[in-house]
Design a protein around this motif. Structure first.
Motif, PDB file in Angstrom:
ATOM      1  N   PHE A  99      18.380  10.243  -9.344  1.00 48.18           N
ATOM      2  CA  PHE A  99      17.794   9.836  -8.062  1.00 48.18           C
ATOM      3  C   PHE A  99      17.046  10.944  -7.333  1.00 48.18           C
ATOM      4  CE2 PHE A  99      21.068   6.999  -9.277  1.00 48.18           C
ATOM      5  CZ  PHE A  99      20.685   5.763  -8.797  1.00 48.18           C
ATOM      6  N   GLY A 149       8.798   7.277  -7.473  1.00 44.45           N
ATOM      7  CA  GLY A 149       8.725   6.814  -6.079  1.00 44.45           C
ATOM      8  C   GLY A 149       7.862   5.579  -5.900  1.00 44.45           C
ATOM      9  N   THR A 150       7.096   5.201  -6.914  1.00 41.44           N
ATOM     10  CA  THR A 150       6.333   3.948  -6.842  1.00 41.44           C
ATOM     11  C   THR A 150       7.248   2.824  -7.337  1.00 41.44           C
ATOM     12  OG1 THR A 150       5.505   3.891  -9.114  1.00 41.44           O
ATOM     13  CG2 THR A 150       4.284   5.265  -7.550  1.00 41.44           C
ATOM     14  N   SER A 208       0.824  -1.210   0.000  1.00 39.58           N
ATOM     15  CA  SER A 208       0.000   0.000   0.000  1.00 39.58           C
ATOM     16  C   SER A 208       0.860   1.262   0.000  1.00 39.58           C
ATOM     17  CB  SER A 208      -0.914   0.025   1.225  1.00 39.58           C
ATOM     18  OG  SER A 208      -0.117   0.014   2.395  1.00 39.58           O
ATOM     19  N   SER A 209       2.101   1.154   0.444  1.00 35.18           N
ATOM     20  CA  SER A 209       2.931   2.355   0.425  1.00 35.18           C
ATOM     21  C   SER A 209       4.403   1.995   0.262  1.00 35.18           C
ATOM     22  CB  SER A 209       2.705   3.183   1.687  1.00 35.18           C
ATOM     23  OG  SER A 209       3.176   2.462   2.797  1.00 35.18           O
ATOM     24  N   ILE A 210       5.166   2.985  -0.147  1.00 37.30           N
ATOM     25  CA  ILE A 210       6.583   2.774  -0.421  1.00 37.30           C
ATOM     26  C   ILE A 210       7.387   3.845   0.284  1.00 37.30           C
ATOM     27  CG2 ILE A 210       8.375   2.657  -2.201  1.00 37.30           C
ATOM     28  CD1 ILE A 210       4.784   2.297  -3.217  1.00 37.30           C
ATOM     29  N   ASN A 211       8.266   3.389   1.136  1.00 34.75           N
ATOM     30  CA  ASN A 211       9.167   4.312   1.796  1.00 34.75           C
ATOM     31  C   ASN A 211      10.506   3.619   2.017  1.00 34.75           C
ATOM     32  OD1 ASN A 211      10.516   6.101   3.323  1.00 34.75           O
ATOM     33  ND2 ASN A 211       9.082   6.128   5.049  1.00 34.75           N
ATOM     34  N   GLU A 266      13.383  10.993  -4.412  1.00 30.36           N
ATOM     35  CA  GLU A 266      13.712  11.512  -3.081  1.00 30.36           C
ATOM     36  C   GLU A 266      12.770  12.664  -2.709  1.00 30.36           C
ATOM     37  OE1 GLU A 266      16.203   9.663  -1.760  1.00 30.36           O
ATOM     38  OE2 GLU A 266      15.929  10.577   0.203  1.00 30.36           O
ATOM     39  N   ALA A 323      13.135   4.369   3.208  1.00 28.26           N
ATOM     40  CA  ALA A 323      13.780   4.565   4.506  1.00 28.26           C
ATOM     41  C   ALA A 323      13.314   3.505   5.500  1.00 28.26           C
ATOM     42  CB  ALA A 323      13.486   5.963   5.029  1.00 28.26           C
ATOM     43  N   ARG A 337      16.290  15.169   0.895  1.00 27.41           N
ATOM     44  CA  ARG A 337      16.324  13.861   1.555  1.00 27.41           C
ATOM     45  C   ARG A 337      14.929  13.623   2.105  1.00 27.41           C
ATOM     46  NH1 ARG A 337      17.022   9.131   2.514  1.00 27.41           N
ATOM     47  NH2 ARG A 337      17.967   8.281   4.389  1.00 27.41           N
ATOM     48  N   GLY A 338      14.381  12.465   1.762  1.00 30.88           N
ATOM     49  CA  GLY A 338      13.006  12.182   2.184  1.00 30.88           C
ATOM     50  C   GLY A 338      12.873  10.818   2.822  1.00 30.88           C
ATOM     51  N   THR A 339      12.131  10.772   3.909  1.00 35.08           N
ATOM     52  CA  THR A 339      11.898   9.488   4.578  1.00 35.08           C
ATOM     53  C   THR A 339      10.421   9.298   4.882  1.00 35.08           C
ATOM     54  OG1 THR A 339      12.316  10.459   6.754  1.00 35.08           O
ATOM     55  CG2 THR A 339      14.207   9.519   5.635  1.00 35.08           C
ATOM     56  N   ARG A 340       9.587   9.757   3.950  1.00 32.91           N
ATOM     57  CA  ARG A 340       8.147   9.560   4.115  1.00 32.91           C
ATOM     58  C   ARG A 340       7.644   8.610   3.030  1.00 32.91           C
ATOM     59  NH1 ARG A 340       9.171  11.356   8.394  1.00 32.91           N
ATOM     60  NH2 ARG A 340       8.916  13.497   9.075  1.00 32.91           N
ATOM     61  N   ALA A 341       6.421   8.190   3.163  1.00 29.80           N
ATOM     62  CA  ALA A 341       5.896   7.183   2.242  1.00 29.80           C
ATOM     63  C   ALA A 341       5.117   7.789   1.078  1.00 29.80           C
ATOM     64  CB  ALA A 341       5.005   6.215   3.009  1.00 29.80           C
ATOM     65  N   VAL A 342       5.168   7.088  -0.047  1.00 34.16           N
ATOM     66  CA  VAL A 342       4.292   7.359  -1.182  1.00 34.16           C
ATOM     67  C   VAL A 342       3.249   6.235  -1.174  1.00 34.16           C
ATOM     68  CG1 VAL A 342       4.194   7.268  -3.717  1.00 34.16           C
ATOM     69  CG2 VAL A 342       6.039   8.531  -2.567  1.00 34.16           C
ATOM     70  N   HIS A 343       2.002   6.585  -1.420  1.00 37.77           N
ATOM     71  CA  HIS A 343       0.936   5.579  -1.289  1.00 37.77           C
ATOM     72  C   HIS A 343       0.376   5.143  -2.635  1.00 37.77           C
ATOM     73  CE1 HIS A 343       0.967   6.379   3.008  1.00 37.77           C
ATOM     74  NE2 HIS A 343       1.041   7.666   2.692  1.00 37.77           N
ATOM     75  N   TYR A 371       9.556  11.223  -1.634  1.00 39.43           N
ATOM     76  CA  TYR A 371       9.651  10.674  -0.278  1.00 39.43           C
ATOM     77  C   TYR A 371       9.756  11.783   0.777  1.00 39.43           C
ATOM     78  CZ  TYR A 371      10.458   6.287  -2.790  1.00 39.43           C
ATOM     79  OH  TYR A 371      10.334   5.209  -3.623  1.00 39.43           O
ATOM     80  N   PRO A 390      11.340   5.085  10.082  1.00 39.57           N
ATOM     81  CA  PRO A 390      11.509   6.533  10.159  1.00 39.57           C
ATOM     82  C   PRO A 390      10.416   7.219  10.986  1.00 39.57           C
ATOM     83  CG  PRO A 390      10.883   5.855   7.930  1.00 39.57           C
ATOM     84  CD  PRO A 390      11.160   4.611   8.706  1.00 39.57           C
TER      85      PRO A 390
END
Ligand code: SF4
Ligand code: SF4
Ligand code: SF4
Lengths: 176, 656
Positions: free
Chosen positions: B98, B69-70, A38-41, B102, A43, B204-210, B105, A103
């Motif tokens: 890249f 990002g997917t 469902s999601s991609i991260n 990022e 980190a 720099r990213g450390t969050r999610a893509v849905h 994210y 994270p």
């Protein structure tokens, strides 16, 4: 302790072939998201490709055990004239670095070899044959495996102390 | 919850030093997808036709694509859009690498930059934390060097950085933006960043893509993976190796460059180096190339390996982009491939487009030989070919002496120099250096692509259709057998009927109708790729690619939850293309500008070409001047655009 048969799962990493695409990170993160895919991260992936492009370093490293304390000293490898950062080859989730911690929650992540799947997802999706999966059986002494939840709990206890965690747990179970 | 896109843009006003995280209207994804599509909408809404490239109002939009990002392989394009100092139109050079994933994210779809900073700065985006930081200490530093310095400064090796070099700081019209193993090169984005005094953007990213339907998305990706594996193991048998695979041209893998070196026109797009590819050259180049390449490398989430880490003698390591391997060396008439590894490093550090720049340097050499530029202009220039090119490159990047003029590109330099120099500007369309090819017989497909596409550079609008007919009918028949990427079965007949000679050959075949259908299809795919952020090497730029019009709607539906089908997808990118065209029309672009270089083909057919253009315009729903008609715009929910065009007198009564 008794001898038991154990399946040894190995991922052979042919790092010289790695082209640094990070597909392994993407698919691992997607697979372990809730609900699945469902999601991609990246980190939150349990594999991390240590990347120092101009130094010709692309090193896929898998998340290993949680460690409450960092090592007494650090190691630093030089191989083929390439100097790797401190602790590069270590798989531990350790207070000295951010690697392999979720994270959002900060909780340790660990490669579970994609349990339930035919073969590890990162292996399936790396089309460059960097990651090769091998399985074999060995007789070993029975040992207690630390499960992911246990490792998570242990890290919380290390961070906040047993007492606080216990109180929080009691409070939460009361609410539920 | 937003799917595939993050639903946020970062708006940066440099003049006021203001940074805002702005939620976007979900309706925009439905209408324009993302990437180039939604960026065009932003430029259209906010940048008036009077704005010039170096005005503070010229926005530079650094965008991800919808699928970046997917897990979609090769969804890694960063699309940079701005009014080009060279063409005065909306340019949108893209780069792999890249950076865009990022940014996703980190929680943003685009960075929209407006205004100008008083001092050189760089932007540091770390999830919600965004800063404008001093970059005066990076002034004059190389574009590659800058990326490393910023990573060190931020103490995080995983930060992705795009940066300009000296050429961007000096507003050279062909200045690029460099990032890891890629660059956003054409049209002078580096100059616009430099004008705004932005040295770099680090993220720099450390969050999610849905994903809306992740499991389904992965099922579609499995199919695509199967095809990628198949194609990698089974190159297309009917074409030469360089065209037989997927990905960008595999110029790091293949040494054999007979086709490129001998068929293209080198120098200032003049001379075909026939007989160049001797056994000896092949031997030397093999040695040089295999010696220089340390490792093949890819962009984010891509299984292909089009780039390479270069390590050559005392040249510090850097990464090579495919066609740059040839452009400087061949344009300079140097035979030694070692020259490539040296000059490219310097050119990449300066941050200059490897397509336009070598042509411009050769243009300078030509003017000198013709006596239009004088010995005084070239005072201090070494006499050997290699030294001369290095010398010119340095002058351009520093905007010193004659370099200051050449830094404006062929078209503008020719006008500044005067004295007959205009005649030497023979290979530009819409003021932009075109591919350096000179051929015999006018080709309707390429005529349309050169003349009309908003990209303005041919290399990124051709692709899915073979460049020339195959001589043998049975080869054509075997080629079409396995071609599911085609939008319609009838295209197979078009291809089988297309002959190198005789009635069914250029310039009369493909007929205007067939040519329009084929070009429209190729352009559509490029527009889809550019909205999704997919590398053209896996979609619109190669023969028989993994992504095509039949699987894209499924991927988009699964990623976004929208109900996408072929017709809707076609219409969506038609919408952004027409908006893009209207934007350019408002800036004065029209029929007289839509001409391939006069000497592109030896045999030209003015009447036929005119009919071809008219037919194609009508096919696209544009009027005789190449402006979208009111009817076309209304069908695409762009009635307000028709209004604008009418108010400005660009769409006149009776033309629609
Ligand atoms: S998917 Fe394979 S090639 Fe790509 S980064 Fe991971 S290990 Fe390297
Ligand atoms: S084996 Fe599975 S859990 Fe481990 S790194 Fe690979 S994808 Fe992630
Ligand atoms: S095909 Fe080549 S250029 Fe395209 S994304 Fe992959 S590595 Fe990059």
């Amino acid at each position: 302790m008794a001898k038991i048969k154990k399946k040894i799962k190995t991922i052979k990493i042919d790092a010289d072939k790695c082209n640094g695409c990070r597909t392994c990170e993407v698919v691992c993160a997607a697979f372990h998201s809730q609900p699945k895919y469902s999601s991609i991260n990246p980190a939150a992936s349990r594999i991390h490709v240590i990347t120092r492009r101009l130094d010709d370093i692309w090193l896929p490293v898998f998340a290993g055990e949680y460690s409450p304390a960092e090592c007494m000293g650090r190691d630093k490898y030089v191989i083929d004239g390439k100097e790797y950062d401190e602790c590069s080859f270590c798989r531990a989730t350790c207070p000295s670095r951010d690697m392999f911690k979720d994270p959002d929650s900060g909780l340790p992540l660990k490669c579970d070899m994609c349990e339930g799947e035919e073969s590890p997802l990162c292996v399936q999706w790396c089309l460059n044959d960097v990651l090769i999966y091998e399985e074999r059986e060995e007789e070993v002494e029975e040992m207690v495996q630390i499960e992911e939840m246990d490792a998570g709990l242990a890290s919380l206890i290390d961070r906040y102390g047993l007492e606080k965690i216990g109180t929080a747990l009691a409070r939460m179970s009361y609410k539920a | 919850m937003r799917y595939a896109e993050t639903g946020y843009n970062l708006e940066i006003d440099l003049t006021r030093g203001n940074i805002e995280r702005v939620e976007t209207d979900p309706e925009l994804m439905a209408l324009f997808l993302g990437g180039l599509g939604t960026s065009v909408k932003i430029h259209y809404d906010r940048v008036p036709p009077e704005t010039k490239a170096f005005d503070p109002e010229n926005l530079i939009v650094i965008s991800t694509g919808l699928l970046c990002g997917t897990p979609a392989y090769s969804a890694n394009r960063t699309i940079v859009s701005f009014i080009s100092p060279q063409t005065g139109l909306l340019a949108y050079p893209m780069m792999g690498g890249f950076w865009s994933s990022e940014l996703k994210y980190a929680g943003y779809d685009k960075v929209i930059i407006n205004g100008k900073s008083p001092e050189l700065v760089y932007i540091w985006i770390h999830n919600e934390k965004v800063e404008i930081r001093d970059a005066t200490h990076l002034q004059g530093k190389g574009a590659i060097e800058t990326q490393e310095l910023i990573r060190k400064e931020l103490n995080d090796p995983d930060v992705q950085v795009l940066a300009i070099g000296l050429a961007g700081e000096n507003r050279c019209f062909t200045a690029s933006i460099e990032q890891s193993r890629s660059s956003s090169s054409r049209g002078g984005g580096g100059a616009v960043l430099g004008d705004k005094k932005i040295k770099a953007v680090a993220v720099r990213g450390t969050r999610a893509v849905h994903l809306a339907h992740g499991a389904e998305f992965m099922e579609h990706m499995k199919e695509i993976t199967k095809y990628i594996k198949f194609r990698n193991e089974n190159p297309i048998p009917e074409v030469m190796p360089i065209l037989s695979g997927i990905g960008s041209p595999q110029m790091m893998k293949h040494v054999d460059e007979q086709w490129h070196t001998e068929s293209f026109a080198w120098g200032n797009a003049r001379i075909r180096r026939k007989g160049f590819w001797t056994k000896e050259i092949e031997k030397e180049w093999t040695k040089s190339q295999t010696g220089a390449i340390k490792r093949f490398i890819s962009c984010f989430n891509c299984p292909q390996q089009c780039g390479a880490l270069i390590s050559h003698e005392d040249v510090p390591n850097y990464m090579m982009k495919c066609f740059s391997k040839l452009t400087y060396t061949m344009a300079a008439f140097v035979d030694d491939l070692d020259f490539t590894w040296r000059i490219c490093k310097r050119a990449f550090e300066y941050g200059l487009d490897s397509f336009s720049t070598p042509q411009i340097l050769a243009f300078g050499v030509e003017l000198h030989e013709a006596g239009i530029l004088t010995d005084e202009d070239f005072a201090g220039c070494p006499s050997d070919k290699e030294g001369r090119f290095f010398w010119l490159l340095d002058r351009v990047a520093h905007r010193e002496g004659i370099g200051d003029i050449l830094a404006d590109g062929t078209y503008w330099a020719a006008r500044r120099i005067g004295n007959g120099a205009e005649k030497y500007d023979h290979n530009t369309t819409k003021k932009h250096e075109q591919m350096n090819i000179k051929l015999g017989m006018m080709d309707p497909l390429y005529f349309l692509m050169y003349a009309t596409n908003e990209k303005i550079s041919i290399t990124q609008m051709e692709g899915n259709w073979p460049q020339a007919p195959f001589p043998k009918k049975e080869t054509r028949e075997s080629f079409v057998k396995d071609w599911p990427q085609l939008p319609d079965e009838k295209f197979k007949k078009y291809f089988i009927d297309w002959e190198p000679r005789g009635e069914n050959s250029n310039p009369n075949y493909p007929t205007p109708q067939i040519a329009s259908e084929i070009v429209d299809w190729m352009e559509m795919l490029h527009n889809i790729d550019d909205a999704l952020g997919i590398c053209a090497g896996m979609g619109s730029f190669c023969l028989k690619p993994p992504y095509h019009i039949h699987n894209y709607p499924k991927l988009i539906s699964a990623a976004t939850g929208m109900d996408m089908d072929k017709e809707r997808l076609r219409k969506t990118v038609r919408r952004s293309r027409n908006l893009h065209r209207a934007f350019n029309n408002l800036r004065g672009m029209g029929r007289p500008d839509e001409r391939p270089p006069q000497d592109h083909w030896k045999h030209r057919f003015p009447e036929l070409e005119d009919d071809l253009l008219t037919y194609y315009y009508t096919f696209k729903g544009w009027n005789h001047d190449g402006v979208p008609t009111r009817k076309t715009l209304e069908e695409l929910n762009l009635a307000d655009v028709a209004e604008d065009l009418e108010t400005r007198g660009i769409l006149k009564d009776g033309q629609n």
